[in-house]
Write a protein that holds these residues in place. Structure first.
Motif, PDB file in Angstrom:
ATOM      1  N   SER A   1       0.833  -1.203   0.000  1.00 21.51           N
ATOM      2  CA  SER A   1       0.000   0.000   0.000  1.00 21.51           C
ATOM      3  C   SER A   1       0.868   1.253   0.000  1.00 21.51           C
ATOM      4  CB  SER A   1      -0.915   0.009   1.223  1.00 21.51           C
ATOM      5  OG  SER A   1      -0.152   0.252   2.396  1.00 21.51           O
ATOM      6  N   LYS A   2       0.305   2.328  -0.532  1.00 19.17           N
ATOM      7  CA  LYS A   2       1.026   3.597  -0.536  1.00 19.17           C
ATOM      8  C   LYS A   2       1.341   4.028   0.895  1.00 19.17           C
ATOM      9  CE  LYS A   2      -0.621   6.929  -3.064  1.00 19.17           C
ATOM     10  NZ  LYS A   2      -1.396   7.808  -3.947  1.00 19.17           N
ATOM     11  N   THR A   3       0.437   3.768   1.811  1.00 22.94           N
ATOM     12  CA  THR A   3       0.664   4.120   3.218  1.00 22.94           C
ATOM     13  C   THR A   3       1.907   3.409   3.744  1.00 22.94           C
ATOM     14  OG1 THR A   3      -1.713   4.415   3.536  1.00 22.94           O
ATOM     15  CG2 THR A   3      -0.367   4.130   5.518  1.00 22.94           C
ATOM     16  N   SER A   4       2.035   2.126   3.438  1.00 29.31           N
ATOM     17  CA  SER A   4       3.207   1.363   3.893  1.00 29.31           C
ATOM     18  C   SER A   4       4.481   1.853   3.211  1.00 29.31           C
ATOM     19  CB  SER A   4       3.029  -0.125   3.600  1.00 29.31           C
ATOM     20  OG  SER A   4       2.014  -0.656   4.408  1.00 29.31           O
ATOM     21  N   ILE A   5       4.378   2.146   1.920  1.00 25.97           N
ATOM     22  CA  ILE A   5       5.557   2.653   1.207  1.00 25.97           C
ATOM     23  C   ILE A   5       6.029   3.947   1.851  1.00 25.97           C
ATOM     24  CG2 ILE A   5       6.410   3.598  -0.982  1.00 25.97           C
ATOM     25  CD1 ILE A   5       4.431   1.661  -2.410  1.00 25.97           C
ATOM     26  N   TYR A   6       5.080   4.852   2.114  1.00 24.83           N
ATOM     27  CA  TYR A   6       5.447   6.155   2.676  1.00 24.83           C
ATOM     28  C   TYR A   6       5.902   6.080   4.135  1.00 24.83           C
ATOM     29  CZ  TYR A   6       4.086   8.714  -1.500  1.00 24.83           C
ATOM     30  OH  TYR A   6       4.027   9.212  -2.779  1.00 24.83           O
ATOM     31  N   LYS A   7       5.644   4.972   4.806  1.00 24.44           N
ATOM     32  CA  LYS A   7       6.204   4.787   6.159  1.00 24.44           C
ATOM     33  C   LYS A   7       7.714   4.563   6.088  1.00 24.44           C
ATOM     34  CE  LYS A   7       2.181   3.019   8.589  1.00 24.44           C
ATOM     35  NZ  LYS A   7       1.533   1.850   9.179  1.00 24.44           N
ATOM     36  N   HIS A   8       8.178   3.999   4.987  1.00 22.12           N
ATOM     37  CA  HIS A   8       9.599   3.673   4.842  1.00 22.12           C
ATOM     38  C   HIS A   8      10.347   4.655   3.949  1.00 22.12           C
ATOM     39  CE1 HIS A   8       9.282  -0.089   7.013  1.00 22.12           C
ATOM     40  NE2 HIS A   8       8.074  -0.161   6.494  1.00 22.12           N
ATOM     41  N   PHE A   9       9.622   5.292   3.067  1.00 27.39           N
ATOM     42  CA  PHE A   9      10.208   6.280   2.166  1.00 27.39           C
ATOM     43  C   PHE A   9       9.292   7.498   2.199  1.00 27.39           C
ATOM     44  CE2 PHE A   9      11.136   2.034   0.554  1.00 27.39           C
ATOM     45  CZ  PHE A   9      12.521   2.052   0.571  1.00 27.39           C
ATOM     46  N   ARG A  10       9.764   8.573   2.819  1.00 25.76           N
ATOM     47  CA  ARG A  10       8.903   9.740   3.026  1.00 25.76           C
ATOM     48  C   ARG A  10       8.419  10.349   1.718  1.00 25.76           C
ATOM     49  NH1 ARG A  10      12.725  13.194   6.694  1.00 25.76           N
ATOM     50  NH2 ARG A  10      14.014  12.455   5.005  1.00 25.76           N
ATOM     51  N   THR A  11       9.207  10.174   0.659  1.00 26.27           N
ATOM     52  CA  THR A  11       8.846  10.746  -0.641  1.00 26.27           C
ATOM     53  C   THR A  11       9.187   9.749  -1.744  1.00 26.27           C
ATOM     54  OG1 THR A  11      11.023  11.725  -1.023  1.00 26.27           O
ATOM     55  CG2 THR A  11       9.409  13.087   0.177  1.00 26.27           C
ATOM     56  N   LYS A  12       8.649  10.003  -2.903  1.00 26.54           N
ATOM     57  CA  LYS A  12       8.989   9.204  -4.078  1.00 26.54           C
ATOM     58  C   LYS A  12      10.483   9.332  -4.358  1.00 26.54           C
ATOM     59  CE  LYS A  12       8.021   8.882  -9.029  1.00 26.54           C
ATOM     60  NZ  LYS A  12       7.232   9.447 -10.147  1.00 26.54           N
ATOM     61  N   GLU A  13      11.034  10.507  -4.145  1.00 25.88           N
ATOM     62  CA  GLU A  13      12.459  10.713  -4.393  1.00 25.88           C
ATOM     63  C   GLU A  13      13.320   9.853  -3.470  1.00 25.88           C
ATOM     64  OE1 GLU A  13      13.351  14.894  -4.528  1.00 25.88           O
ATOM     65  OE2 GLU A  13      12.162  15.161  -6.342  1.00 25.88           O
ATOM     66  N   GLU A  14      12.898   9.682  -2.222  1.00 27.21           N
ATOM     67  CA  GLU A  14      13.631   8.777  -1.318  1.00 27.21           C
ATOM     68  C   GLU A  14      13.600   7.351  -1.837  1.00 27.21           C
ATOM     69  OE1 GLU A  14      12.721   8.772   2.846  1.00 27.21           O
ATOM     70  OE2 GLU A  14      13.180  10.910   3.068  1.00 27.21           O
ATOM     71  N   LEU A  15      12.459   6.935  -2.368  1.00 27.73           N
ATOM     72  CA  LEU A  15      12.354   5.591  -2.957  1.00 27.73           C
ATOM     73  C   LEU A  15      13.274   5.483  -4.174  1.00 27.73           C
ATOM     74  CD1 LEU A  15      11.069   2.776  -3.199  1.00 27.73           C
ATOM     75  CD2 LEU A  15       9.193   3.851  -4.490  1.00 27.73           C
ATOM     76  N   ILE A  16      13.294   6.501  -5.014  1.00 28.00           N
ATOM     77  CA  ILE A  16      14.169   6.488  -6.189  1.00 28.00           C
ATOM     78  C   ILE A  16      15.627   6.391  -5.766  1.00 28.00           C
ATOM     79  CG2 ILE A  16      15.012   7.868  -8.141  1.00 28.00           C
ATOM     80  CD1 ILE A  16      12.096   8.935  -8.424  1.00 28.00           C
ATOM     81  N   LEU A  17      16.017   7.159  -4.752  1.00 31.37           N
ATOM     82  CA  LEU A  17      17.406   7.108  -4.278  1.00 31.37           C
ATOM     83  C   LEU A  17      17.762   5.710  -3.763  1.00 31.37           C
ATOM     84  CD1 LEU A  17      17.600  10.577  -2.527  1.00 31.37           C
ATOM     85  CD2 LEU A  17      18.935   9.856  -4.526  1.00 31.37           C
TER      86      LEU A  17
END
Length: 184
Positions: A37-53
């Protein structure tokens, strides 16, 4: 999210970004394709850019480890490994999954030199350059850093041409140019 689930998320996100691009891949698609879920993703990566990094760090580590291992398997000598770079590239270009370089794509999509994603993409290229300079030093070349930069330029050009032409010819052509550089 468990460590395994996080790792799985990063692997799937890597494939999505590689295939579709960074801007074209929204977080809704990441959530749908990964089953997180997007909620779970955003718990670990505050932003899309953090996920990209995080994805870029994963790709960097995996790509460099595989590249260096395969260069060493191809040749036992530092000079031979410098040429083997282009043989390894040719094998990569033959893969059905080859879609060019993720770091070139990241740099193209995040062009501001002060942007963290652009910096991360350049850091990958610098690590490759440093490795080639180390090999050039071991092989006894007088200006190893200069030689390494030239080889990286050849490598990057070969990748771009392979992605655009959908052939492997650029790997062979870059290797021929590299032979001239290594002979000088």
């Amino acid at each position: 999210m468990s460590k395994n689930k996080r790792s799985e998320l990063l692997q799937k996100a890597l494939l999505l970004f590689y295939r579709n691009g960074f801007h074209a891949t929204g977080m809704d698609l990441v959530a749908k394709e990964t089953g997180v879920s997007k909620t779970s993703i955003y718990k670990h990566f505050r932003t899309k850019e953090e996920l990209i990094l995080a994805v870029l760090r994963l790709r960097d580590e995996g790509f460099r480890n595989d590249l260096y291992r395969r260069m060493e398997e191809t040749s036992e000598t530092p000079q031979g490994q410098l040429l083997a770079l282009f043989d390894v590239l040719k094998d990569w270009f033959k893969e059905d999954s080859f879609k060019g370089c993720m770091f070139i794509k990241a740099s193209a999509e995040f062009q501001d030199k002060n942007h963290a994603i652009n910096a991360q993409a350049f850091a990958h290229k610098q690590l490759l350059t440093d490795h080639l300079a180390k090999l050039a030093t071991q092989a006894g070349y007088p200006h190893p850093e200069d030689l390494a930069r030239k080889l990286v330029i050849l490598k990057e050009g070969a990748i771009v041409m392979a992605a655009m032409s959908h052939t492997t010819a650029s790997a062979d052509e870059a290797k021929e140019i590299a032979k001239v550089l290594l002979a000088d």
